[in-house]
Design a protein around this motif. Sequence first.
Motif, PDB file in Angstrom:
ATOM      1  N   THR A 338      42.165 -10.243  31.811  1.00  0.00           N
ATOM      2  CA  THR A 338      41.539  -8.957  32.119  1.00  0.00           C
ATOM      3  C   THR A 338      40.895  -8.364  30.872  1.00  0.00           C
ATOM      4  O   THR A 338      39.742  -7.913  30.890  1.00  0.00           O
ATOM      5  CB  THR A 338      42.594  -7.972  32.673  1.00  0.00           C
ATOM      6  OG1 THR A 338      43.050  -8.448  33.942  1.00  0.00           O
ATOM      7  CG2 THR A 338      42.011  -6.582  32.844  1.00  0.00           C
ATOM      8  N   TYR A 339      41.637  -8.391  29.771  1.00  0.00           N
ATOM      9  CA  TYR A 339      41.129  -7.811  28.528  1.00  0.00           C
ATOM     10  C   TYR A 339      39.897  -8.568  28.040  1.00  0.00           C
ATOM     11  O   TYR A 339      38.916  -7.967  27.589  1.00  0.00           O
ATOM     12  CB  TYR A 339      42.222  -7.838  27.456  1.00  0.00           C
ATOM     13  CG  TYR A 339      41.901  -6.978  26.261  1.00  0.00           C
ATOM     14  CD1 TYR A 339      42.204  -5.617  26.258  1.00  0.00           C
ATOM     15  CD2 TYR A 339      41.284  -7.514  25.140  1.00  0.00           C
ATOM     16  CE1 TYR A 339      41.899  -4.816  25.169  1.00  0.00           C
ATOM     17  CE2 TYR A 339      40.980  -6.722  24.038  1.00  0.00           C
ATOM     18  CZ  TYR A 339      41.293  -5.376  24.064  1.00  0.00           C
ATOM     19  OH  TYR A 339      40.975  -4.586  22.981  1.00  0.00           O
ATOM     20  N   GLY A 340      39.921  -9.895  28.159  1.00  0.00           N
ATOM     21  CA  GLY A 340      38.783 -10.703  27.721  1.00  0.00           C
ATOM     22  C   GLY A 340      37.537 -10.421  28.538  1.00  0.00           C
ATOM     23  O   GLY A 340      36.440 -10.255  27.986  1.00  0.00           O
ATOM     24  N   ALA A 341      37.687 -10.375  29.878  1.00  0.00           N
ATOM     25  CA  ALA A 341      36.531 -10.113  30.742  1.00  0.00           C
ATOM     26  C   ALA A 341      35.958  -8.715  30.489  1.00  0.00           C
ATOM     27  O   ALA A 341      34.740  -8.527  30.421  1.00  0.00           O
ATOM     28  CB  ALA A 341      36.941 -10.261  32.208  1.00  0.00           C
ATOM     29  N   LEU A 342      36.842  -7.734  30.333  1.00  0.00           N
ATOM     30  CA  LEU A 342      36.377  -6.371  30.035  1.00  0.00           C
ATOM     31  C   LEU A 342      35.632  -6.329  28.697  1.00  0.00           C
ATOM     32  O   LEU A 342      34.626  -5.618  28.561  1.00  0.00           O
ATOM     33  CB  LEU A 342      37.561  -5.405  29.999  1.00  0.00           C
ATOM     34  CG  LEU A 342      38.202  -5.061  31.341  1.00  0.00           C
ATOM     35  CD1 LEU A 342      39.486  -4.246  31.131  1.00  0.00           C
ATOM     36  CD2 LEU A 342      37.232  -4.269  32.235  1.00  0.00           C
ATOM     37  N   SER A 343      36.119  -7.096  27.726  1.00  0.00           N
ATOM     38  CA  SER A 343      35.481  -7.117  26.406  1.00  0.00           C
ATOM     39  C   SER A 343      34.050  -7.644  26.494  1.00  0.00           C
ATOM     40  O   SER A 343      33.155  -7.152  25.790  1.00  0.00           O
ATOM     41  CB  SER A 343      36.289  -7.979  25.435  1.00  0.00           C
ATOM     42  OG  SER A 343      37.570  -7.425  25.218  1.00  0.00           O
ATOM     43  N   ILE A 344      33.825  -8.625  27.349  1.00  0.00           N
ATOM     44  CA  ILE A 344      32.459  -9.142  27.539  1.00  0.00           C
ATOM     45  C   ILE A 344      31.542  -8.029  28.034  1.00  0.00           C
ATOM     46  O   ILE A 344      30.440  -7.814  27.502  1.00  0.00           O
ATOM     47  CB  ILE A 344      32.453 -10.323  28.526  1.00  0.00           C
ATOM     48  CG1 ILE A 344      33.198 -11.520  27.933  1.00  0.00           C
ATOM     49  CG2 ILE A 344      31.023 -10.720  28.895  1.00  0.00           C
ATOM     50  CD1 ILE A 344      33.416 -12.665  28.907  1.00  0.00           C
ATOM     51  N   PHE A 345      31.988  -7.297  29.051  1.00  0.00           N
ATOM     52  CA  PHE A 345      31.155  -6.234  29.615  1.00  0.00           C
ATOM     53  C   PHE A 345      30.965  -5.072  28.642  1.00  0.00           C
ATOM     54  O   PHE A 345      29.917  -4.430  28.636  1.00  0.00           O
ATOM     55  CB  PHE A 345      31.735  -5.754  30.942  1.00  0.00           C
ATOM     56  CG  PHE A 345      31.624  -6.770  32.052  1.00  0.00           C
ATOM     57  CD1 PHE A 345      30.381  -7.176  32.513  1.00  0.00           C
ATOM     58  CD2 PHE A 345      32.752  -7.353  32.607  1.00  0.00           C
ATOM     59  CE1 PHE A 345      30.255  -8.127  33.516  1.00  0.00           C
ATOM     60  CE2 PHE A 345      32.650  -8.305  33.613  1.00  0.00           C
ATOM     61  CZ  PHE A 345      31.391  -8.688  34.066  1.00  0.00           C
ATOM     62  N   VAL A 346      31.964  -4.813  27.812  1.00  0.00           N
ATOM     63  CA  VAL A 346      31.802  -3.799  26.768  1.00  0.00           C
ATOM     64  C   VAL A 346      30.702  -4.226  25.799  1.00  0.00           C
ATOM     65  O   VAL A 346      29.834  -3.425  25.426  1.00  0.00           O
ATOM     66  CB  VAL A 346      33.130  -3.561  26.005  1.00  0.00           C
ATOM     67  CG1 VAL A 346      32.889  -2.747  24.734  1.00  0.00           C
ATOM     68  CG2 VAL A 346      34.127  -2.835  26.888  1.00  0.00           C
ATOM     69  N   ASN A 347      30.727  -5.498  25.391  1.00  0.00           N
ATOM     70  CA  ASN A 347      29.703  -5.997  24.468  1.00  0.00           C
ATOM     71  C   ASN A 347      28.305  -5.919  25.067  1.00  0.00           C
ATOM     72  O   ASN A 347      27.346  -5.551  24.391  1.00  0.00           O
ATOM     73  CB  ASN A 347      30.004  -7.447  24.064  1.00  0.00           C
ATOM     74  CG  ASN A 347      31.235  -7.564  23.183  1.00  0.00           C
ATOM     75  OD1 ASN A 347      31.669  -6.600  22.567  1.00  0.00           O
ATOM     76  ND2 ASN A 347      31.813  -8.752  23.130  1.00  0.00           N
ATOM     77  N   LEU A 348      28.187  -6.260  26.341  1.00  0.00           N
ATOM     78  CA  LEU A 348      26.872  -6.256  26.989  1.00  0.00           C
ATOM     79  C   LEU A 348      26.298  -4.848  27.112  1.00  0.00           C
ATOM     80  O   LEU A 348      25.079  -4.657  27.063  1.00  0.00           O
ATOM     81  CB  LEU A 348      26.970  -6.885  28.384  1.00  0.00           C
ATOM     82  CG  LEU A 348      27.362  -8.358  28.488  1.00  0.00           C
ATOM     83  CD1 LEU A 348      27.359  -8.807  29.942  1.00  0.00           C
ATOM     84  CD2 LEU A 348      26.425  -9.237  27.675  1.00  0.00           C
ATOM     85  N   THR A 349      27.156  -3.853  27.290  1.00  0.00           N
ATOM     86  CA  THR A 349      26.691  -2.493  27.602  1.00  0.00           C
ATOM     87  C   THR A 349      26.760  -1.531  26.421  1.00  0.00           C
ATOM     88  O   THR A 349      26.380  -0.369  26.570  1.00  0.00           O
ATOM     89  CB  THR A 349      27.528  -1.913  28.761  1.00  0.00           C
ATOM     90  OG1 THR A 349      28.920  -1.889  28.383  1.00  0.00           O
ATOM     91  CG2 THR A 349      27.379  -2.734  30.032  1.00  0.00           C
ATOM     92  N   ARG A 350      27.242  -1.985  25.280  1.00  0.00           N
ATOM     93  CA  ARG A 350      27.454  -1.062  24.158  1.00  0.00           C
ATOM     94  C   ARG A 350      26.136  -0.601  23.532  1.00  0.00           C
ATOM     95  O   ARG A 350      25.306  -1.398  23.125  1.00  0.00           O
ATOM     96  CB  ARG A 350      28.322  -1.711  23.078  1.00  0.00           C
ATOM     97  CG  ARG A 350      28.581  -0.777  21.889  1.00  0.00           C
ATOM     98  CD  ARG A 350      29.357  -1.461  20.779  1.00  0.00           C
ATOM     99  NE  ARG A 350      30.773  -1.551  21.101  1.00  0.00           N
ATOM    100  CZ  ARG A 350      31.429  -2.690  21.229  1.00  0.00           C
ATOM    101  NH1 ARG A 350      30.797  -3.832  21.053  1.00  0.00           N
ATOM    102  NH2 ARG A 350      32.715  -2.696  21.517  1.00  0.00           N
ATOM    103  N   TYR A 351      25.959   0.721  23.459  1.00  0.00           N
ATOM    104  CA  TYR A 351      24.830   1.306  22.738  1.00  0.00           C
ATOM    105  C   TYR A 351      25.194   1.447  21.261  1.00  0.00           C
ATOM    106  O   TYR A 351      26.368   1.623  20.915  1.00  0.00           O
ATOM    107  CB  TYR A 351      24.492   2.695  23.287  1.00  0.00           C
ATOM    108  CG  TYR A 351      23.742   2.677  24.594  1.00  0.00           C
ATOM    109  CD1 TYR A 351      22.348   2.741  24.616  1.00  0.00           C
ATOM    110  CD2 TYR A 351      24.412   2.608  25.813  1.00  0.00           C
ATOM    111  CE1 TYR A 351      21.649   2.733  25.821  1.00  0.00           C
ATOM    112  CE2 TYR A 351      23.726   2.606  27.017  1.00  0.00           C
ATOM    113  CZ  TYR A 351      22.345   2.666  27.014  1.00  0.00           C
ATOM    114  OH  TYR A 351      21.656   2.647  28.206  1.00  0.00           O
TER     115      TYR A 351
END
Length: 703
Positions: A338-351
Amino acid sequence: MDESPISLTSNLEEMAKLSNVEQTQLILARLMEGGQEDDDTCRELDRLTKMLNDDTQNKDKEQSICDVIDDVCVDTILGYLDMRQPDSVRSHAIVSTSAYLKAAGEKGNEALRKFFSDRVERGTYDDYIVAFCVAASVFPIAPAVTTDIFLSEGFLSTLDPLMRRKWKSRKVETACLEMLNVASMNSQCREAIQKYCADWLEEVVDQDPDEMAKAMYTTDPEIQVSEGSIAMRRHSSAVQNLAAVILAKLRAVPSSAQQTAEGSEGRIQQANTSIEDLSKMFSTMILKDPEQGKRHSVEGLAYATIQPGIKEEVAQNKELLKALVKILSDAPAKSPLTYGALSIFVNLTRYQPVQSEEEKKMTQLKAYANATGKLGAPNPLNDDDHVSERCKKVFEAGIVPVLVTHSRHGSVASLNLIVSIISALSVTTSLRGQLAQQGAVNLLIAAVSALPDTEAQAKRTAAQALARILISTNPALVFGGTRARPQNSAIRPLIYLLTLDPGAETRDLLPTFEALMALTNLASTDDDTRVTIIRNAWSEIEELMLSSNNLVSKAAVELVCNLVQSVEGIAQYAADTPQAANRLHILLALADAEDEGTRSAAGGALASLTAYDAVVKGIVKRPRGVEVVLGLCGEKSEDLRHRGAFVVYNMVACEGDAGKMARKEIRDKNGIEILKECAKTSRKSEVVEVTVQALKALLEQQD
């Protein structure tokens, strides 16, 4: 067979008669015995954990139970961390190990060092497996001592020949890579891994798993090779995948040695396997066979997507985004997956963080101070336009409902990441209505309450995302459903933003501005909401009305304009108190401010308040009060003239002494001529109409 309730109760009763030391010895004897059912082993480990925790808390004990835990006992406890043990046993064993290290202090650290050195010295495959598994498990709970062990002289240098042996053990390989994977989270360990292990990690990743099988088939087509045997495959795909994760960490977070090389040579030496190659490997694994090595592929991609180019590649791959959303949807709460998948989406969306002019200059100076002497322009793939497009694609992949589900049962760390993703999505105005429809508002309100005070920044991020959504949506639609939270539940998170972040290095007024706008939207709905805002945030709102920032001041006055539609709001200005008189004085001053938006908002508030005699008297008594009101009638803006004319009409139409005072003062201040000019220059019928009514009242009533 499982113990019956009766026998279990009698066992517990017998145990209770023993001293703590005797109970501990009995538990350890059972654990050493082995051969138990997994449930029984877990139960004994839990009992040991409780005994150790009680021992830690008991400051008045005559003897610590750690005194009877010798090297053999430690060997037994740590042995249950072996990867060949069932997952349930390992999870209970790590809790017991953590409790032991805490209770035993330095003695426990020494026991851990001795266990590791003894196992490595013996040098059998079995010993290596256990030692590596223990190091991987203990690293997160005792990072200091495990780092010392990991970096001890001669240890890492022995791994290269061990891993390059012709006849090797898959389990040793896997255990070793699991250890390196955890250790690579530490910067010192990462440098050591880069130095001693990078070459053979490259070999593991680059080798074709079917190469040896093909060669053997060519030599002897009749040979029978079983699937998964060492003879058929030198490295399994799972082992290759794990090695790729470690390399991704080394590439994504360069060591100081690599950074030094970059500074002195202008670039990092190109690795055999680039971060782009690794990213494609992880993506292929997720799409081709999401179950095999899923956790490691996701973890590797989480590190790879730190790089801007890989963010773009992943975001453009719709199939991969949907697969990642599915993995997140199926992942257990509070799991590494869960933490790994969330981290991917954080990286993709981070301003990128907003920088002040001073911060931009400092960044340039630091870049110039680099040995390359180059200013180093930021990567264009990280600019707001690219991030916004990535956010839209992530949203289209269906991420929000999955985040809502995970937010209900996740850890604080996961909730932090979820809030970060929703916050990034909320920056795009066109997504805000859909975010509200899919449950983001309830998620954010709950997150502000659920996050502990130690996570102040995450709470503010959640509140700001909530503010953005509520600025752009109709509160009646957001809070009108049967399953929706009460509207007032959104007020407290928004109030949280009305004061500046005490921990911030720079003064950022954007969250405050957005919170004021959201509260204004909520205050347009009903009296209950307005009263709640007044009772909980009036002092903060008053202070923000005087902000040096025009946008913040205007937003605060616009909020007041809505709040004075309630009796409680009117009482703040119409009461016969010095405080009310001072508030009216401030509102009149704001109606004469330089900023047109602030004048408009203050005029709107006065248009509502002048329906009451006490406010009319207050304006007349205030020096320049009437001049300020008439000044609005002479503005170029039709909207401002409309507000001014409405205020004048309310004042001259007022009955009693307040009306007489107002009419006299307005006449004395050339009000009739100002109103005539207002009527002549206005083109909007509603402005002309209210101005004519005000003139009529002035001319007809000769006081």
